[in-house]
Design an enzyme around this catalytic site. Structure first.
Site, PDB file in Angstrom:
ATOM      1  N   CYS A  79     -11.550  51.039   4.088  1.00 39.20           N
ATOM      2  CA  CYS A  79     -10.971  51.519   5.347  1.00 39.20           C
ATOM      3  C   CYS A  79     -11.120  50.472   6.468  1.00 39.20           C
ATOM      4  O   CYS A  79     -10.463  49.447   6.437  1.00 39.20           O
ATOM      5  CB  CYS A  79     -11.591  52.862   5.730  1.00 39.20           C
ATOM      6  SG  CYS A  79     -10.579  53.803   6.897  1.00 39.20           S
ATOM      7  N   HIS A 167     -10.600  56.366   0.772  1.00 31.20           N
ATOM      8  CA  HIS A 167     -12.046  56.552   0.579  1.00 31.20           C
ATOM      9  C   HIS A 167     -12.337  56.997  -0.849  1.00 31.20           C
ATOM     10  O   HIS A 167     -12.148  58.168  -1.190  1.00 31.20           O
ATOM     11  CB  HIS A 167     -12.583  57.593   1.573  1.00 31.20           C
ATOM     12  CG  HIS A 167     -12.631  57.094   2.979  1.00 31.20           C
ATOM     13  ND1 HIS A 167     -13.728  56.451   3.505  1.00 31.20           N
ATOM     14  CD2 HIS A 167     -11.698  57.121   3.958  1.00 31.20           C
ATOM     15  CE1 HIS A 167     -13.479  56.107   4.760  1.00 31.20           C
ATOM     16  NE2 HIS A 167     -12.247  56.507   5.055  1.00 31.20           N
ATOM     17  N   GLU A 169     -15.174  57.404  -2.183  1.00 34.58           N
ATOM     18  CA  GLU A 169     -16.445  58.128  -2.281  1.00 34.58           C
ATOM     19  C   GLU A 169     -16.303  59.637  -2.133  1.00 34.58           C
ATOM     20  O   GLU A 169     -17.219  60.380  -2.491  1.00 34.58           O
ATOM     21  CB  GLU A 169     -17.441  57.584  -1.235  1.00 34.58           C
ATOM     22  CG  GLU A 169     -17.097  57.886   0.217  1.00 34.58           C
ATOM     23  CD  GLU A 169     -16.147  56.874   0.846  1.00 34.58           C
ATOM     24  OE1 GLU A 169     -16.050  56.849   2.086  1.00 34.58           O
ATOM     25  OE2 GLU A 169     -15.492  56.114   0.099  1.00 34.58           O
TER      26      GLU A 169
END
Length: 509
Positions: A79, A167, A169
Protein backbone atom coordinates in the site's frame (compact mmCIF):
# COMPACT_ATOMS: atom_id res chain seq x y z
CA UNK A 1 20.94 -17.97 14.73
CA UNK A 2 17.24 -17.22 14.36
CA UNK A 3 16.45 -15.88 10.89
CA UNK A 4 13.96 -13.03 10.71
CA UNK A 5 11.95 -10.66 8.57
CA UNK A 6 11.99 -6.95 9.35
CA UNK A 7 8.65 -5.08 9.07
CA UNK A 8 8.96 -1.31 8.84
CA UNK A 9 5.93 0.43 10.32
CA UNK A 10 4.71 3.61 8.62
CA UNK A 11 1.69 3.87 10.93
CA UNK A 12 -0.76 1.46 9.31
CA UNK A 13 -3.56 -0.05 11.38
CA UNK A 14 -2.64 -3.37 9.72
CA UNK A 15 1.08 -3.50 10.63
CA UNK A 16 0.62 -5.86 13.57
CA UNK A 17 -1.60 -8.04 11.40
CA UNK A 18 1.20 -8.40 8.84
CA UNK A 19 3.46 -9.61 11.65
CA UNK A 20 0.85 -12.11 12.80
CA UNK A 21 0.47 -13.54 9.28
CA UNK A 22 4.25 -13.89 8.94
CA UNK A 23 4.47 -15.73 12.25
CA UNK A 24 1.56 -18.00 11.33
CA UNK A 25 3.90 -19.27 8.61
CA UNK A 26 6.42 -20.19 11.36
CA UNK A 27 8.73 -17.35 10.38
CA UNK A 28 10.03 -14.94 13.01
CA UNK A 29 9.64 -11.21 12.35
CA UNK A 30 10.09 -7.92 14.17
CA UNK A 31 8.34 -4.56 13.76
CA UNK A 32 10.30 -1.29 13.83
CA UNK A 33 9.25 2.32 13.20
CA UNK A 34 10.43 3.32 9.72
CA UNK A 35 12.68 6.00 11.22
CA UNK A 36 14.31 3.78 13.85
CA UNK A 37 15.92 1.01 11.88
CA UNK A 38 17.62 -1.88 13.69
CA UNK A 39 21.06 -3.19 12.93
CA UNK A 40 20.76 -5.48 9.91
CA UNK A 41 22.84 -8.65 10.18
CA UNK A 42 23.04 -12.05 8.51
CA UNK A 43 19.83 -13.21 10.22
CA UNK A 44 17.68 -10.74 8.22
CA UNK A 45 16.12 -12.47 5.21
CA UNK A 46 13.84 -9.74 3.85
CA UNK A 47 12.00 -6.47 4.48
CA UNK A 48 8.28 -5.64 4.40
CA UNK A 49 7.11 -2.01 4.21
CA UNK A 50 3.70 -1.40 5.79
CA UNK A 51 0.86 0.85 4.71
CA UNK A 52 0.28 4.26 6.27
CA UNK A 53 -2.40 6.91 6.88
CA UNK A 54 -0.01 9.38 5.22
CA UNK A 55 0.31 10.25 1.54
CA UNK A 56 3.50 10.41 -0.51
CA UNK A 57 2.08 13.63 -2.02
CA UNK A 58 2.06 15.57 1.24
CA UNK A 59 4.92 17.63 2.61
CA UNK A 60 7.50 15.51 4.42
CA UNK A 61 5.90 12.08 4.07
CA UNK A 62 7.41 9.22 6.12
CA UNK A 63 10.75 8.62 4.40
CA UNK A 64 12.72 5.39 4.12
CA UNK A 65 16.01 5.22 2.20
CA UNK A 66 15.43 1.87 0.54
CA UNK A 67 18.40 2.37 -1.80
CA UNK A 68 20.81 1.30 0.97
CA UNK A 69 19.08 -2.10 1.12
CA UNK A 70 18.59 -2.53 -2.60
CA UNK A 71 20.19 -5.72 -3.94
CA UNK A 72 20.84 -6.83 -0.36
CA UNK A 73 17.40 -7.99 0.76
CA UNK A 74 14.12 -8.80 -0.98
CA UNK A 75 11.56 -6.06 -0.33
CA UNK A 76 7.76 -6.33 -0.29
CA UNK A 77 6.10 -2.91 -0.18
CA UNK A 78 2.42 -2.86 0.85
CA UNK A 79 0.00 0.00 0.00
CA UNK A 80 1.80 3.21 1.15
CA UNK A 81 5.09 1.33 0.87
CA UNK A 82 4.30 0.50 -2.76
CA UNK A 83 3.29 4.08 -3.51
CA UNK A 84 6.42 5.36 -1.80
CA UNK A 85 8.82 3.24 -3.86
CA UNK A 86 6.97 4.08 -7.09
CA UNK A 87 6.81 7.83 -6.36
CA UNK A 88 10.45 8.27 -5.31
CA UNK A 89 11.72 6.18 -8.18
CA UNK A 90 10.27 8.26 -11.01
CA UNK A 91 6.66 7.06 -11.08
CA UNK A 92 3.54 9.10 -10.39
CA UNK A 93 1.03 8.80 -7.56
CA UNK A 94 -2.25 10.73 -7.63
CA UNK A 95 -5.30 11.04 -5.44
CA UNK A 96 -7.93 8.56 -6.60
CA UNK A 97 -11.13 10.08 -7.99
CA UNK A 98 -12.94 7.68 -5.67
CA UNK A 99 -11.46 6.04 -2.59
CA UNK A 100 -10.40 2.51 -3.51
CA UNK A 101 -11.65 0.62 -0.51
CA UNK A 102 -13.00 -2.91 -0.22
CA UNK A 103 -13.01 -6.08 -2.29
CA UNK A 104 -11.54 -6.23 -5.80
CA UNK A 105 -10.42 -9.01 -8.16
CA UNK A 106 -7.10 -9.45 -9.96
CA UNK A 107 -8.25 -9.83 -13.57
CA UNK A 108 -4.61 -9.75 -14.75
CA UNK A 109 -1.66 -11.62 -13.19
CA UNK A 110 1.64 -11.85 -15.03
CA UNK A 111 2.26 -15.50 -15.87
CA UNK A 112 5.21 -17.06 -14.10
CA UNK A 113 5.80 -14.24 -11.64
CA UNK A 114 7.24 -15.67 -8.44
CA UNK A 115 5.17 -13.47 -6.11
CA UNK A 116 1.90 -14.76 -7.58
CA UNK A 117 2.77 -18.46 -7.77
CA UNK A 118 -0.34 -20.64 -7.20
CA UNK A 119 -2.62 -17.58 -7.12
CA UNK A 120 -5.49 -17.91 -9.61
CA UNK A 121 -6.80 -15.31 -12.03
CA UNK A 122 -9.61 -13.20 -10.51
CA UNK A 123 -8.31 -13.81 -6.98
CA UNK A 124 -10.11 -11.52 -4.53
CA UNK A 125 -8.00 -8.87 -2.76
CA UNK A 126 -8.72 -6.09 -0.27
CA UNK A 127 -7.98 -2.49 -1.23
CA UNK A 128 -7.70 0.37 1.27
CA UNK A 129 -6.10 3.50 -0.17
CA UNK A 130 -6.98 7.05 -1.19
CA UNK A 131 -3.98 7.44 -3.54
CA UNK A 132 -3.23 5.32 -6.57
CA UNK A 133 -0.15 4.67 -8.71
CA UNK A 134 -0.85 5.98 -12.21
CA UNK A 135 2.57 5.45 -13.81
CA UNK A 136 5.81 3.61 -13.14
CA UNK A 137 9.46 4.22 -13.98
CA UNK A 138 10.82 2.33 -16.99
CA UNK A 139 12.55 -0.30 -14.86
CA UNK A 140 9.30 -1.17 -13.06
CA UNK A 141 6.74 -3.54 -14.56
CA UNK A 142 3.09 -4.21 -13.74
CA UNK A 143 2.56 -7.78 -12.55
CA UNK A 144 -1.11 -7.59 -11.46
CA UNK A 145 -4.16 -5.39 -12.19
CA UNK A 146 -7.81 -5.12 -11.21
CA UNK A 147 -10.60 -3.65 -13.32
CA UNK A 148 -10.04 -0.20 -11.80
CA UNK A 149 -6.42 -0.32 -10.57
CA UNK A 150 -3.90 -0.90 -13.36
CA UNK A 151 -0.93 -1.02 -10.99
CA UNK A 152 -2.30 -3.39 -8.37
CA UNK A 153 1.19 -4.93 -8.12
CA UNK A 154 4.60 -4.30 -9.67
CA UNK A 155 8.17 -5.58 -9.63
CA UNK A 156 11.43 -3.79 -10.24
CA UNK A 157 12.84 -5.55 -13.31
CA UNK A 158 15.62 -7.95 -12.48
CA UNK A 159 15.36 -7.28 -8.74
CA UNK A 160 13.53 -8.84 -5.81
CA UNK A 161 11.59 -5.67 -5.04
CA UNK A 162 7.80 -5.88 -5.18
CA UNK A 163 4.98 -3.43 -4.53
CA UNK A 164 1.31 -4.26 -3.99
CA UNK A 165 -1.56 -1.79 -3.55
CA UNK A 166 -3.76 -4.31 -1.73
CA UNK A 167 -3.47 -5.84 1.74
CA UNK A 168 -2.51 -9.56 1.72
CA UNK A 169 -2.63 -9.72 5.52
CA UNK A 170 -6.42 -9.35 5.84
CA UNK A 171 -8.67 -12.38 5.41
CA UNK A 172 -10.65 -10.62 2.64
CA UNK A 173 -7.59 -11.12 0.41
CA UNK A 174 -8.38 -14.77 -0.25
CA UNK A 175 -4.90 -15.77 -1.41
CA UNK A 176 -3.02 -13.30 0.78
CA UNK A 177 -1.40 -16.04 2.84
CA UNK A 178 -0.17 -17.72 -0.36
CA UNK A 179 1.32 -14.43 -1.58
CA UNK A 180 3.13 -13.89 1.72
CA UNK A 181 4.39 -17.45 1.65
CA UNK A 182 5.67 -16.94 -1.90
CA UNK A 183 7.58 -13.86 -0.80
CA UNK A 184 8.87 -15.26 2.50
CA UNK A 185 9.74 -18.80 1.48
CA UNK A 186 10.42 -18.76 -2.27
CA UNK A 187 11.86 -15.26 -2.60
CA UNK A 188 13.44 -14.63 0.83
CA UNK A 189 14.37 -18.28 1.44
CA UNK A 190 12.97 -18.52 4.99
CA UNK A 191 12.96 -22.06 6.42
CA UNK A 192 9.73 -21.87 8.49
CA UNK A 193 11.43 -23.34 11.54
CA UNK A 194 10.14 -20.86 14.17
CA UNK A 195 7.76 -22.93 16.33
CA UNK A 196 6.76 -22.89 20.03
CA UNK A 197 9.07 -25.85 20.71
CA UNK A 198 12.00 -24.15 18.98
CA UNK A 199 11.26 -20.91 20.88
CA UNK A 200 11.32 -22.75 24.20
CA UNK A 201 14.58 -24.50 23.39
CA UNK A 202 16.43 -21.41 22.15
CA UNK A 203 15.03 -19.13 24.87
CA UNK A 204 15.99 -21.43 27.76
CA UNK A 205 19.48 -21.84 26.29
CA UNK A 206 19.83 -18.06 25.93
CA UNK A 207 18.52 -17.46 29.48
CA UNK A 208 21.01 -19.94 30.95
CA UNK A 209 23.84 -18.16 29.17
CA UNK A 210 22.57 -14.71 30.15
CA UNK A 211 21.72 -15.36 33.79
CA UNK A 212 24.24 -18.02 34.80
CA UNK A 213 23.99 -18.58 38.58
CA UNK A 214 22.39 -15.18 39.25
CA UNK A 215 19.22 -14.86 41.30
CA UNK A 216 16.05 -13.56 39.61
CA UNK A 217 12.97 -12.12 41.28
CA UNK A 218 9.66 -12.02 39.43
CA UNK A 219 6.25 -10.61 40.34
CA UNK A 220 3.56 -13.15 39.53
CA UNK A 221 0.05 -11.95 38.71
CA UNK A 222 -1.65 -15.30 38.19
CA UNK A 223 -2.10 -14.49 34.52
CA UNK A 224 -0.79 -16.17 31.39
CA UNK A 225 2.19 -13.90 30.68
CA UNK A 226 3.85 -13.88 34.10
CA UNK A 227 3.19 -17.62 34.55
CA UNK A 228 4.81 -18.60 31.25
CA UNK A 229 7.72 -16.21 31.89
CA UNK A 230 8.18 -17.78 35.33
CA UNK A 231 8.26 -21.35 33.98
CA UNK A 232 10.79 -20.41 31.26
CA UNK A 233 13.01 -18.76 33.88
CA UNK A 234 12.53 -21.73 36.23
CA UNK A 235 13.81 -24.07 33.50
CA UNK A 236 16.85 -21.81 33.12
CA UNK A 237 17.81 -21.01 36.72
CA UNK A 238 15.75 -23.38 38.91
CA UNK A 239 15.58 -22.36 42.59
CA UNK A 240 17.46 -19.16 41.82
CA UNK A 241 14.09 -17.83 40.61
CA UNK A 242 12.12 -16.23 43.45
CA UNK A 243 8.49 -15.44 42.62
CA UNK A 244 6.39 -12.96 44.59
CA UNK A 245 2.61 -12.86 44.34
CA UNK A 246 1.17 -9.68 45.85
CA UNK A 247 -2.46 -9.50 46.96
CA UNK A 248 -3.27 -5.86 46.20
CA UNK A 249 -6.90 -6.23 47.23
CA UNK A 250 -7.92 -5.64 43.61
CA UNK A 251 -7.96 -9.24 42.39
CA UNK A 252 -11.05 -11.22 41.45
CA UNK A 253 -12.99 -13.11 44.12
CA UNK A 254 -10.86 -15.82 45.83
CA UNK A 255 -8.14 -15.29 43.19
CA UNK A 256 -5.27 -14.89 45.64
CA UNK A 257 -5.85 -18.29 47.26
CA UNK A 258 -6.65 -20.17 44.04
CA UNK A 259 -3.62 -18.81 42.18
CA UNK A 260 -1.23 -19.62 45.01
CA UNK A 261 -2.67 -23.14 45.11
CA UNK A 262 -2.17 -23.62 41.35
CA UNK A 263 1.47 -22.56 41.57
CA UNK A 264 2.19 -25.15 44.26
CA UNK A 265 1.82 -27.87 41.62
CA UNK A 266 4.24 -26.24 39.17
CA UNK A 267 7.42 -26.51 41.23
CA UNK A 268 7.84 -22.73 41.40
CA UNK A 269 9.38 -21.00 44.39
CA UNK A 270 6.49 -18.61 45.24
CA UNK A 271 5.83 -16.34 48.21
CA UNK A 272 2.41 -14.74 48.73
CA UNK A 273 2.19 -11.26 50.27
CA UNK A 274 -1.05 -9.79 51.68
CA UNK A 275 -0.77 -6.03 51.07
CA UNK A 276 -4.44 -5.15 50.56
CA UNK A 277 -4.58 -2.38 53.12
CA UNK A 278 -1.49 -0.59 51.79
CA UNK A 279 -3.13 -0.36 48.36
CA UNK A 280 -6.51 0.75 49.74
CA UNK A 281 -4.81 3.48 51.78
CA UNK A 282 -2.92 4.72 48.70
CA UNK A 283 -6.11 4.80 46.60
CA UNK A 284 -8.22 6.67 49.15
CA UNK A 285 -9.69 9.85 47.65
CA UNK A 286 -8.35 9.19 44.13
CA UNK A 287 -10.77 9.23 41.17
CA UNK A 288 -8.53 10.11 38.21
CA UNK A 289 -7.57 6.91 36.34
CA UNK A 290 -3.96 7.90 35.83
CA UNK A 291 -3.51 8.85 39.48
CA UNK A 292 -4.98 5.50 40.50
CA UNK A 293 -2.56 3.65 38.21
CA UNK A 294 0.40 5.65 39.49
CA UNK A 295 -0.58 4.99 43.12
CA UNK A 296 -0.95 1.25 42.47
CA UNK A 297 2.36 1.13 40.60
CA UNK A 298 4.15 3.02 43.39
CA UNK A 299 2.83 0.80 46.17
CA UNK A 300 3.49 -2.37 44.18
CA UNK A 301 7.11 -1.33 43.71
CA UNK A 302 7.41 -0.52 47.43
CA UNK A 303 5.92 -3.87 48.48
CA UNK A 304 7.90 -5.75 45.85
CA UNK A 305 11.11 -3.99 46.84
CA UNK A 306 10.53 -4.82 50.52
CA UNK A 307 10.14 -8.49 49.66
CA UNK A 308 12.99 -8.53 47.14
CA UNK A 309 15.36 -7.17 49.80
CA UNK A 310 14.61 -10.20 51.95
CA UNK A 311 16.35 -12.24 49.23
CA UNK A 312 20.12 -11.77 49.18
CA UNK A 313 22.14 -10.97 46.07
CA UNK A 314 19.29 -10.62 43.58
CA UNK A 315 20.63 -9.38 40.22
CA UNK A 316 17.65 -9.58 37.86
CA UNK A 317 13.99 -8.65 37.70
CA UNK A 318 11.93 -11.01 35.51
CA UNK A 319 8.91 -9.54 33.74
CA UNK A 320 6.11 -10.93 31.60
CA UNK A 321 6.22 -8.10 29.06
CA UNK A 322 4.86 -9.25 25.68
CA UNK A 323 5.27 -7.82 22.18
CA UNK A 324 2.08 -5.70 22.00
CA UNK A 325 3.30 -3.86 25.14
CA UNK A 326 6.45 -2.92 23.24
CA UNK A 327 4.68 -2.05 19.97
CA UNK A 328 2.04 0.13 21.64
CA UNK A 329 4.75 1.96 23.57
CA UNK A 330 6.74 3.22 20.57
CA UNK A 331 5.52 6.08 18.41
CA UNK A 332 5.90 5.77 14.65
CA UNK A 333 6.28 9.53 14.42
CA UNK A 334 9.61 9.73 16.16
CA UNK A 335 11.84 8.72 19.03
CA UNK A 336 9.36 9.64 21.75
CA UNK A 337 7.84 6.70 23.62
CA UNK A 338 4.17 6.81 24.54
CA UNK A 339 4.02 4.24 27.30
CA UNK A 340 0.86 3.05 28.99
CA UNK A 341 1.53 3.44 32.67
CA UNK A 342 0.22 -0.03 33.53
CA UNK A 343 2.57 -1.75 31.08
CA UNK A 344 5.79 -3.32 32.27
CA UNK A 345 7.84 -1.40 29.71
CA UNK A 346 7.79 1.76 31.80
CA UNK A 347 10.99 0.73 33.54
CA UNK A 348 12.11 0.57 37.15
CA UNK A 349 12.98 3.18 39.77
CA UNK A 350 16.69 3.69 40.14
CA UNK A 351 16.75 2.47 43.74
CA UNK A 352 15.94 -1.12 42.77
CA UNK A 353 19.25 -1.50 40.90
CA UNK A 354 18.12 -4.61 39.06
CA UNK A 355 18.69 -5.66 35.48
CA UNK A 356 15.55 -6.66 33.58
CA UNK A 357 14.96 -9.96 31.80
CA UNK A 358 11.84 -10.30 29.61
CA UNK A 359 11.72 -13.75 27.98
CA UNK A 360 8.37 -13.12 26.24
CA UNK A 361 8.92 -9.66 24.81
CA UNK A 362 8.90 -10.92 21.21
CA UNK A 363 5.60 -12.83 21.47
CA UNK A 364 1.95 -12.00 20.90
CA UNK A 365 -0.57 -13.24 23.51
CA UNK A 366 -1.74 -16.31 21.60
CA UNK A 367 1.91 -17.21 20.93
CA UNK A 368 2.55 -17.02 24.69
CA UNK A 369 -0.24 -19.56 25.19
CA UNK A 370 1.28 -21.88 22.57
CA UNK A 371 4.65 -21.65 24.32
CA UNK A 372 2.89 -22.39 27.62
CA UNK A 373 1.39 -25.55 26.13
CA UNK A 374 4.83 -26.56 24.90
CA UNK A 375 5.97 -26.15 28.53
CA UNK A 376 3.01 -28.32 29.72
CA UNK A 377 1.50 -25.52 31.84
CA UNK A 378 -2.01 -26.19 33.17
CA UNK A 379 -4.79 -25.10 30.80
CA UNK A 380 -6.60 -23.41 33.72
CA UNK A 381 -3.77 -20.87 33.74
CA UNK A 382 -3.20 -20.68 29.98
CA UNK A 383 -6.90 -20.22 29.28
CA UNK A 384 -7.37 -17.33 31.71
CA UNK A 385 -8.63 -14.10 30.23
CA UNK A 386 -6.23 -11.14 30.24
CA UNK A 387 -6.57 -9.12 33.44
CA UNK A 388 -5.32 -5.52 33.78
CA UNK A 389 -2.24 -4.84 35.88
CA UNK A 390 -4.10 -2.38 38.17
CA UNK A 391 -6.81 -5.03 38.60
CA UNK A 392 -10.32 -4.02 39.59
CA UNK A 393 -9.16 -0.47 40.35
CA UNK A 394 -9.65 0.47 36.69
CA UNK A 395 -12.96 -1.39 36.56
CA UNK A 396 -14.27 0.76 39.41
CA UNK A 397 -14.83 4.15 37.82
CA UNK A 398 -14.12 6.83 40.38
CA UNK A 399 -12.75 6.30 43.88
CA UNK A 400 -11.86 2.76 44.91
CA UNK A 401 -13.09 1.54 48.32
CA UNK A 402 -13.03 -1.93 49.90
CA UNK A 403 -16.86 -1.93 49.82
CA UNK A 404 -16.94 -1.29 46.04
CA UNK A 405 -14.28 -3.94 45.48
CA UNK A 406 -16.34 -6.51 47.36
CA UNK A 407 -19.51 -5.67 45.40
CA UNK A 408 -17.63 -5.85 42.10
CA UNK A 409 -15.91 -9.13 43.02
CA UNK A 410 -19.28 -10.76 43.78
CA UNK A 411 -20.91 -9.48 40.58
CA UNK A 412 -17.90 -10.42 38.47
CA UNK A 413 -17.76 -13.94 39.93
CA UNK A 414 -21.38 -14.50 38.92
CA UNK A 415 -20.64 -13.20 35.41
CA UNK A 416 -17.52 -15.32 34.84
CA UNK A 417 -19.01 -18.48 36.38
CA UNK A 418 -22.05 -18.18 34.11
CA UNK A 419 -19.83 -17.78 31.04
CA UNK A 420 -18.02 -20.96 32.05
CA UNK A 421 -21.16 -22.96 32.76
CA UNK A 422 -22.65 -21.85 29.41
CA UNK A 423 -19.49 -22.98 27.58
CA UNK A 424 -18.73 -19.42 26.49
CA UNK A 425 -15.65 -18.54 28.55
CA UNK A 426 -13.10 -19.99 26.13
CA UNK A 427 -14.84 -18.33 23.16
CA UNK A 428 -14.37 -14.89 24.72
CA UNK A 429 -11.00 -13.10 24.62
CA UNK A 430 -11.68 -11.02 27.71
CA UNK A 431 -14.67 -10.47 29.97
CA UNK A 432 -15.13 -8.34 33.04
CA UNK A 433 -17.60 -6.32 35.07
CA UNK A 434 -17.36 -2.54 35.41
CA UNK A 435 -18.62 -0.66 38.49
CA UNK A 436 -20.12 2.58 37.17
CA UNK A 437 -20.04 5.87 39.09
CA UNK A 438 -23.82 6.30 38.83
CA UNK A 439 -26.81 5.18 40.81
CA UNK A 440 -30.24 4.46 39.44
CA UNK A 441 -33.76 4.08 40.74
CA UNK A 442 -35.12 0.56 41.02
CA UNK A 443 -37.94 -1.37 42.61
CA UNK A 444 -37.29 -4.39 44.82
CA UNK A 445 -40.35 -5.91 46.41
CA UNK A 446 -42.60 -3.03 47.38
CA UNK A 447 -39.74 -0.59 47.92
CA UNK A 448 -37.96 1.83 45.67
CA UNK A 449 -34.18 1.51 45.64
CA UNK A 450 -31.41 3.89 44.67
CA UNK A 451 -28.38 1.71 44.07
CA UNK A 452 -25.39 1.01 41.85
CA UNK A 453 -25.09 0.07 38.18
CA UNK A 454 -22.62 -2.45 36.79
CA UNK A 455 -21.72 -2.96 33.14
CA UNK A 456 -20.78 -6.31 31.62
CA UNK A 457 -18.00 -6.28 29.02
CA UNK A 458 -16.99 -9.16 26.73
CA UNK A 459 -14.84 -8.92 23.59
CA UNK A 460 -13.44 -11.17 20.89
CA UNK A 461 -9.85 -10.58 19.78
CA UNK A 462 -6.64 -12.30 18.70
CA UNK A 463 -4.12 -10.18 20.58
CA UNK A 464 -5.96 -7.23 22.13
CA UNK A 465 -4.81 -4.77 19.45
CA UNK A 466 -8.33 -4.68 18.02
CA UNK A 467 -11.48 -6.20 19.49
CA UNK A 468 -15.17 -6.71 18.70
CA UNK A 469 -17.87 -6.92 21.35
CA UNK A 470 -19.27 -10.41 21.83
CA UNK A 471 -22.85 -11.20 20.81
CA UNK A 472 -23.62 -13.21 23.95
CA UNK A 473 -26.95 -15.08 23.90
CA UNK A 474 -29.82 -13.06 25.36
CA UNK A 475 -30.87 -15.88 27.68
CA UNK A 476 -27.35 -16.03 29.18
CA UNK A 477 -27.24 -12.26 29.67
CA UNK A 478 -30.71 -12.36 31.26
CA UNK A 479 -29.63 -15.11 33.67
CA UNK A 480 -26.45 -13.23 34.64
CA UNK A 481 -28.33 -9.97 35.19
CA UNK A 482 -30.99 -11.69 37.30
CA UNK A 483 -28.44 -13.47 39.49
CA UNK A 484 -26.37 -10.32 40.06
CA UNK A 485 -29.36 -8.17 41.04
CA UNK A 486 -30.83 -10.88 43.29
CA UNK A 487 -27.60 -11.87 45.00
CA UNK A 488 -25.32 -8.84 45.17
CA UNK A 489 -26.55 -6.26 47.64
CA UNK A 490 -25.99 -2.73 46.33
CA UNK A 491 -26.69 -3.40 42.64
CA UNK A 492 -30.10 -2.85 41.05
CA UNK A 493 -29.21 -2.48 37.37
CA UNK A 494 -27.01 -4.36 34.88
CA UNK A 495 -26.09 -3.08 31.38
CA UNK A 496 -24.01 -4.56 28.52
CA UNK A 497 -21.26 -2.77 26.58
CA UNK A 498 -21.56 -3.10 22.78
CA UNK A 499 -18.50 -1.01 21.81
CA UNK A 500 -15.57 -2.31 19.75
CA UNK A 501 -11.87 -1.37 19.79
CA UNK A 502 -11.31 0.99 18.08
CA UNK A 503 -12.83 3.47 18.79
CA UNK A 504 -13.43 2.27 22.36
CA UNK A 505 -10.78 0.46 24.43
CA UNK A 506 -11.34 -2.91 26.08
CA UNK A 507 -11.07 -1.49 29.60
CA UNK A 508 -13.02 1.63 30.57
CA UNK A 509 -10.09 3.37 32.26
Amino acid sequence: MQEKIIILDFGSQFTQLIARRVRELNIYCEIYPFNHLPEFDDTVKGIILSGSPYSVRQNEPPHFDYQRFRNQYPILAVCYGAQYLAHFHGGEVQASSTREYGRANLHYIKAGNQLFKNIPQDSQVWMSHADTIVSLADDFEVIASTDTVRVAAYQVKGEQIYGIQFHPEVTHSIDGKQLLQNFLVDICGCNQAWTPDSFVETTITALKEKLGDDKVVLGLSGGVDSSVAAVLLHHAVGKNLHCIFVDNGLLRKDEYESVLDSYKHMGLNVKGVDAKQRFYDALKGLSDPEKKRKAIGRVFIEVFDDEAHRITDVKWLGQGTIYPDIIESVSVKGPSATIKSHHNVGGLPDFMKLKVVEPLNTLFKDEVRKVGRSLKIDENILGRHPFPGPGLAIRILGEVTPEKVQILQEADAIYINNLKSAGLYDKVWQAGTIFLPVQSVGVMGDERTYENVVCLRAVESLDGMTADWCHLPYDVLAKISNEIINNVKGINRVVYDISSKPPATIEWE
